[in-house]
Scaffold this motif. Structure first.
Motif, PDB file in Angstrom:
ATOM      1  N   ALA A 167     -11.222  -3.538   4.544  1.00 19.97           N
ATOM      2  CA  ALA A 167     -11.416  -4.428   3.204  1.00 19.97           C
ATOM      3  C   ALA A 167     -11.467  -3.456   2.240  1.00 19.97           C
ATOM      4  O   ALA A 167     -10.686  -3.658   1.048  1.00 19.97           O
ATOM      5  CB  ALA A 167     -12.797  -5.130   3.185  1.00 19.97           C
ATOM      6  N   ARG A 168     -11.717  -2.205   2.043  1.00 22.31           N
ATOM      7  CA  ARG A 168     -12.002  -1.116   1.146  1.00 22.31           C
ATOM      8  C   ARG A 168     -10.457  -0.358   0.981  1.00 22.31           C
ATOM      9  O   ARG A 168     -10.046  -0.280   0.021  1.00 22.31           O
ATOM     10  CB  ARG A 168     -13.067  -0.292   1.243  1.00 22.31           C
ATOM     11  N   ILE A 169      -9.971  -0.130   2.286  1.00 22.72           N
ATOM     12  CA  ILE A 169      -8.925   0.998   2.144  1.00 22.72           C
ATOM     13  C   ILE A 169      -7.421   0.212   2.363  1.00 22.72           C
ATOM     14  O   ILE A 169      -6.769   0.675   1.735  1.00 22.72           O
ATOM     15  CB  ILE A 169      -9.217   1.901   3.365  1.00 22.72           C
ATOM     16  N   LEU A 170      -7.524  -0.748   3.132  1.00 21.55           N
ATOM     17  CA  LEU A 170      -6.067  -1.574   3.513  1.00 21.55           C
ATOM     18  C   LEU A 170      -5.459  -1.932   2.190  1.00 21.55           C
ATOM     19  O   LEU A 170      -4.118  -1.606   1.865  1.00 21.55           O
ATOM     20  CB  LEU A 170      -6.077  -2.472   4.914  1.00 21.55           C
ATOM     21  N   PRO A 171      -6.128  -2.838   1.341  1.00 14.14           N
ATOM     22  CA  PRO A 171      -5.112  -3.259   0.229  1.00 14.14           C
ATOM     23  C   PRO A 171      -4.813  -2.417  -0.660  1.00 14.14           C
ATOM     24  O   PRO A 171      -3.450  -2.548  -0.958  1.00 14.14           O
ATOM     25  CB  PRO A 171      -6.203  -4.171  -0.281  1.00 14.14           C
ATOM     26  N   PRO A 172      -5.428  -1.567  -0.944  1.00 16.21           N
ATOM     27  CA  PRO A 172      -4.808  -0.496  -1.906  1.00 16.21           C
ATOM     28  C   PRO A 172      -3.529   0.466  -1.206  1.00 16.21           C
ATOM     29  O   PRO A 172      -2.896   0.865  -1.830  1.00 16.21           O
ATOM     30  CB  PRO A 172      -5.771   0.583  -2.488  1.00 16.21           C
ATOM     31  N   MET A 173      -3.701   0.501   0.101  1.00 20.03           N
ATOM     32  CA  MET A 173      -2.673   1.251   0.892  1.00 20.03           C
ATOM     33  C   MET A 173      -1.455   0.279   0.875  1.00 20.03           C
ATOM     34  O   MET A 173      -0.495   0.822   0.610  1.00 20.03           O
ATOM     35  CB  MET A 173      -3.206   1.400   2.153  1.00 20.03           C
ATOM     36  N   ALA A 174      -1.952  -0.923   0.849  1.00 21.95           N
ATOM     37  CA  ALA A 174      -0.576  -1.895   1.131  1.00 21.95           C
ATOM     38  C   ALA A 174       0.259  -1.994  -0.336  1.00 21.95           C
ATOM     39  O   ALA A 174       1.279  -2.275  -0.403  1.00 21.95           O
ATOM     40  CB  ALA A 174      -1.169  -3.438   1.292  1.00 21.95           C
ATOM     41  N   SER A 175      -0.537  -1.749  -1.513  1.00 21.85           N
ATOM     42  CA  SER A 175      -0.136  -1.899  -2.643  1.00 21.85           C
ATOM     43  C   SER A 175       0.599  -0.387  -3.233  1.00 21.85           C
ATOM     44  O   SER A 175       1.175  -0.438  -4.320  1.00 21.85           O
ATOM     45  CB  SER A 175      -1.017  -2.425  -3.752  1.00 21.85           C
ATOM     46  N   GLY A 176       0.342   0.819  -2.558  1.00 20.97           N
ATOM     47  CA  GLY A 176       0.843   1.830  -3.222  1.00 20.97           C
ATOM     48  C   GLY A 176      -0.135   2.395  -4.021  1.00 20.97           C
ATOM     49  O   GLY A 176       0.071   3.741  -4.635  1.00 20.97           O
ATOM     50  N   GLU A 177      -1.225   1.791  -4.432  1.00 18.24           N
ATOM     51  CA  GLU A 177      -2.295   2.217  -5.222  1.00 18.24           C
ATOM     52  C   GLU A 177      -2.968   3.841  -4.759  1.00 18.24           C
ATOM     53  O   GLU A 177      -2.984   4.530  -5.759  1.00 18.24           O
ATOM     54  CB  GLU A 177      -3.171   1.176  -5.500  1.00 18.24           C
ATOM     55  N   VAL A 178      -3.176   3.574  -3.272  1.00 19.29           N
ATOM     56  CA  VAL A 178      -3.610   4.741  -2.602  1.00 19.29           C
ATOM     57  C   VAL A 178      -2.607   5.210  -1.767  1.00 19.29           C
ATOM     58  O   VAL A 178      -2.273   4.373  -0.890  1.00 19.29           O
ATOM     59  CB  VAL A 178      -5.058   4.569  -1.960  1.00 19.29           C
ATOM     60  N   TYR A 225      -5.212  -8.667   4.105  1.00 17.82           N
ATOM     61  CA  TYR A 225      -5.105  -7.170   3.712  1.00 17.82           C
ATOM     62  C   TYR A 225      -3.759  -7.220   2.954  1.00 17.82           C
ATOM     63  O   TYR A 225      -3.482  -5.801   2.863  1.00 17.82           O
ATOM     64  CB  TYR A 225      -5.219  -6.248   4.998  1.00 17.82           C
ATOM     65  N   GLY A 226      -3.089  -8.068   2.824  1.00 20.26           N
ATOM     66  CA  GLY A 226      -1.834  -7.889   2.075  1.00 20.26           C
ATOM     67  C   GLY A 226      -0.416  -8.252   2.788  1.00 20.26           C
ATOM     68  O   GLY A 226       0.513  -8.159   2.281  1.00 20.26           O
ATOM     69  N   GLY A 227      -0.804  -8.515   4.098  1.00 18.18           N
ATOM     70  CA  GLY A 227       0.357  -8.734   4.972  1.00 18.18           C
ATOM     71  C   GLY A 227       0.731 -10.412   5.187  1.00 18.18           C
ATOM     72  O   GLY A 227       0.305 -11.239   4.467  1.00 18.18           O
ATOM     73  N   ARG A 228       1.779 -10.439   6.201  1.00 16.47           N
ATOM     74  CA  ARG A 228       2.040 -11.903   6.583  1.00 16.47           C
ATOM     75  C   ARG A 228       1.648 -12.201   7.979  1.00 16.47           C
ATOM     76  O   ARG A 228       2.217 -13.463   8.340  1.00 16.47           O
ATOM     77  CB  ARG A 228       3.480 -12.093   6.282  1.00 16.47           C
ATOM     78  N   GLY A 229       0.942 -11.414   8.420  1.00 15.09           N
ATOM     79  CA  GLY A 229       0.421 -11.729   9.917  1.00 15.09           C
ATOM     80  C   GLY A 229       1.587 -11.841  10.959  1.00 15.09           C
ATOM     81  O   GLY A 229       1.702 -12.775  11.730  1.00 15.09           O
ATOM     82  N   SER A 230       2.665 -11.260  10.543  1.00 16.03           N
ATOM     83  CA  SER A 230       3.811 -11.527  11.428  1.00 16.03           C
ATOM     84  C   SER A 230       3.799 -10.477  12.780  1.00 16.03           C
ATOM     85  O   SER A 230       3.165  -9.732  12.902  1.00 16.03           O
ATOM     86  CB  SER A 230       4.977 -10.666  10.638  1.00 16.03           C
ATOM     87  N   SER A 231       4.529 -11.200  13.562  1.00 12.73           N
ATOM     88  CA  SER A 231       4.745 -10.790  14.894  1.00 12.73           C
ATOM     89  C   SER A 231       5.558  -9.388  14.907  1.00 12.73           C
ATOM     90  O   SER A 231       6.073  -8.995  13.868  1.00 12.73           O
ATOM     91  CB  SER A 231       5.459 -11.592  15.817  1.00 12.73           C
ATOM     92  N   VAL A 232       5.424  -8.368  15.812  1.00 12.53           N
ATOM     93  CA  VAL A 232       6.104  -7.080  16.023  1.00 12.53           C
ATOM     94  C   VAL A 232       7.693  -7.503  15.973  1.00 12.53           C
ATOM     95  O   VAL A 232       8.529  -6.796  15.106  1.00 12.53           O
ATOM     96  CB  VAL A 232       5.908  -6.616  17.185  1.00 12.53           C
ATOM     97  N   LEU A 233       8.201  -8.672  16.218  1.00 12.07           N
ATOM     98  CA  LEU A 233       9.748  -8.779  16.356  1.00 12.07           C
ATOM     99  C   LEU A 233      10.182  -9.049  14.731  1.00 12.07           C
ATOM    100  O   LEU A 233      11.067  -8.668  14.567  1.00 12.07           O
ATOM    101  CB  LEU A 233       9.881 -10.209  17.296  1.00 12.07           C
TER     102      LEU A 233
END
Lengths: 328, 389
Positions: free
Chosen positions: B110-121, B62-70
């Protein structure tokens, strides 16, 4: 990173809590205040058996330490139960004698401290004023002025404190034990240990005040309902919990920093002022929410209420601590 | 017990720091509560997303890095220390995304998260109504069943970012006959430019249209934009309220950076004999440190498999009060310049203190007022009896 007490540290806290819960510490504190030290000294021995004083003494001198995190855990429990005596001063004096590097003095005193066979008081006029806590009963009273360490040989009359279980007296006379920059350095370290242990006591004291007050407002009814159901009461207690819970990580971080670097003045000052102010506020809240009965010395709560302010100011007033946090 | 970062954590920090040093605009973007600033902040979100810095804790797909909370905390520390722009997408990222991860469908994610991550939506929240603030479950906007979806009607208010955002999410009453107020609510998402939506921007205390009223008149929402089961909206909305969201709504990095700047301002401007102001600066520095350490402890608990519940209410009260105290102290240090609005050409720090102060004043109100948080603390953490609000 795992910024949580480990299982062993938690178990240590539970053990001390159970030991002290079964020891009628209010009776020991009241006796101590009246000048009867026997119950308090019996408690001292049990704490030594549980390993409390050994935490401040290195292995070379029959201790287990120095273990600042465990020391913070232990002193939180001592504060929670309002245990009387020169607890902080004894571990601080042990730190001083160890850091001083004088093997003779360390060998003479540290094994006895670890075993609970010696109570030691410590006066540093720049921080404690002219007094040393429980100087009338301690087996040794160390006094440091500037770079001179003196072993006092008597104490002046006890000056009653706002907390009756804290007995202050001027150390008198004695001989110069050591002098020089090593004394100043060792004393600075001892003062850090004392401030850390006092911060821990404040945290435990504040938590006990909160717990007792929560229990009280849950059962005390007025207008036909528990007073703890009123928002004005709830919000004050919520603020008390917030203040204490944000002091806790400062305390542990300060202990970790002291363990790692051997000195952590800013971290300890932050923990000291935060825990001290939180416990002081908890005492005000406990008094207010108990109402008139909280204003009596008959209620054991008074032992906790009256200790909060002296602990807030001991070994670094809030103003001293805040200045240190911002020191370059 | 330790506070040590692993070499991999340190490498992550170094990578974030280097990227930010290279990319953070040298002068602040215009306020994100203005049309021009909103567009500039949207472009910044795209820049972050292009190198996977916008949502580091999300899964890679979805556009992240799978990083931990830390790691997320580390990123935030670096982000605010670098003076990087405010996050115009934060409502979606902090409030909607955790709900989608927990209750959404794979198709929705799949529909909502990537455009949220990019600022498109960019998302706005639509919780409050004119008659429903802290008592959110009393809300009256409705979702009426229609062919293939729902028709939304009613009024939402204090909808942050809605003046310029693309879409919104909120709760609607889908079963007016339900036996209790928080039953019969449905969690829905809708476009702000849909037919039947009227957006009336509302100026916040400093006049900027930071939020809006939404008037909804039979706005059609397809079934695919319902999160969770119809009628289960209260549980869907609340289930993530206490967990990571409580930890991530306002990261410690924001306050650590502000406290550093406050201490620098104090060294530069303060009269050394003024111990009253010195004590307040010290308290801000200590408070920011306490919040950072408290959050490390919570991150450690999450990593150890614990969950967080009502403890997040401690957080919310603490940081919101810290933020106000910190900014009030800064304005005091600025003396006569403390009065200047962030739009004044001569405002110190490009208006950062003034803007931060205005923003801080909302902290004790939004995301559950501090009065509600104190009730939660007293009842759920201290076990005090419920009473009249």
């Amino acid at each position: 990173m795992r910024f949580l007490l480990d299982d062993e540290q938690r178990e240590f806290a539970r053990t001390l809590d159970a030991l002290l819960s079964a020891s009628d510490t209010p009776r020991a504190a009241r006796a101590w205040a009246a000048g009867d030290h026997a119950p308090g000294l019996a408690l001292w021995s049990r704490l030594a058996e549980a390993g409390v004083f050994a935490l401040a003494v290195p292995e070379a001198y029959e201790g287990l330490g120095p273990l600042p995190v465990e020391l913070a855990v232990a002193f939180t429990e001592l504060g929670r139960h309002a245990v009387p005596g020169p607890l902080v001063e004894t571990v601080a004096a042990a730190a001083l004698l160890h850091r001083l590097g004088d093997d003779g003095a360390a060998s003479a005193w540290l094994p006895r401290v670890a075993a609970g066979k010696a109570t030691v008081s410590l006066g540093v006029p720049a921080l404690t004023g002219p007094y040393a806590l429980d100087a009338d009963v301690a087996d040794a009273v160390l006094v440091v002025e500037d770079d001179t360490l003196r072993l006092a040989d008597s104490a002046g009359p006890v000056q009653p404190s706002a907390d009756p279980a804290r007995r202050l007296a001027r150390p008198l006379g004695g001989i110069v034990f050591a002098r020089g920059p090593a004394v100043a350095a060792a004393t600075a370290y001892a003062a850090e240990v004392a401030a850390l242990a006092t911060a821990a006591q404040s945290l435990g004291l504040g938590r006990a005040l909160l717990d007792r007050t929560v229990a009280y407002v849950g059962q005390r009814t007025q207008f036909g309902v528990p007073v703890g159901s009123f928002q004005a009461v709830k919000h004050r207690l919520a603020d008390t919990l917030i203040a204490l819970e944000f002091a806790r990580p400062l305390l542990y971080a300060a202990a970790l920093a002291l363990a790692e670097h051997g000195t952590a003045p800013r971290e300890i000052a932050a923990a000291k002022v935060t825990a001290g102010e939180a416990a002081h506020a908890a005492a005000r809240t406990a008094l207010q929410l108990h109402g008139a009965v909280g204003y009596t010395e008959e209620l054991d709560l008074s032992l906790w209420i009256r200790k909060a302010r002296p602990l807030r100011d001991a070994w670094g007033t809030p103003a001293v601590c805040r200045a240190r946090v911002l020191a370059p | 017990m330790d506070l040590d970062f692993s070499p991999a954590d340190d490498a992550f920090r170094a990578e974030a720091r280097a990227w930010l040093a290279d990319r953070v605009p040298p002068t602040p973007l215009p306020s994100l509560e203005t049309a021009k600033g909103f567009a500039a902040h949207r472009a910044w979100e795209a820049e972050l997303a292009a190198d996977r810095w916008s949502v580091v804790s999300w899964p890679e797909e979805y556009g992240g890095r799978g990083s931990s909370v830390l790691r997320w905390l580390i990123f935030e520390e670096e982000y605010y220390a670098a003076g990087a722009p405010g996050r115009v997408s934060q409502n979606g990222i902090n409030l909607l995304a955790p709900t989608l991860f927990e209750h959404g469908t794979e198709e929705q994610r799949a529909r909502i998260l990537p455009p949220m991550a990019s600022g498109e939506v960019i998302w706005a929240q639509a919780w409050s109504e004119p008659e429903s603030g802290s008592d959110l479950a009393s809300l009256r906007s409705t979702a009426a069943r229609t062919d293939g979806g729902w028709l939304l009607s009613g009024q939402k208010t204090w909808s942050s970012r809605a003046a310029f955002a693309d879409r919104a999410f909120g709760l609607f009453r889908s079963d007016p006959g339900a036996d209790r107020p928080h039953r019969g609510l449905t969690y829905l998402m809708f476009p702000l430019d849909a037919e039947g939506v009227t957006v009336r921007p509302v100026g916040r205390l400093d006049g900027k249209p930071a939020f809006a009223e939404l008037f909804l008149d039979e706005v059609f929402v397809p079934d695919e934009d319902v999160i969770g089961a119809p009628g289960d909206g209260w549980r869907v909305a609340m289930s993530t309220a206490g967990n990571e969201r409580g930890l991530t709504l306002r990261s410690p990095g924001r306050f650590s950076a502000a406290a550093e700047r406050l201490a620098a301002l104090w060294r530069e401007r303060a009269d050394p004999s003024d111990t009253a102001v010195r004590d307040r600066v010290a308290d801000a520095v200590i408070g920011a440190r306490a919040y950072r350490l408290f959050t490390y402890a919570n991150a450690s608990r999450l990593a150890a498999g614990d969950s967080l519940g009502a403890e997040s209410s401690l957080n919310k009260v603490f940081w919101s009060e810290l933020d106000i105290a910190l900014h009030e102290t800064a304005l005091d240090l600025l003396g006569p310049y403390g009065e200047l609005s962030d739009e004044a050409a001569e405002a110190p720090a490009h208006g950062g203190w003034a803007e931060g102060h205005t923003f801080s004043l909302a902290g004790p109100i939004y995301a559950g007022t501090n009065e509600i948080q104190r009730d939660i603390i007293a009842e759920r953490l201290l076990g005090l009896p419920k009473g009249r609000r």
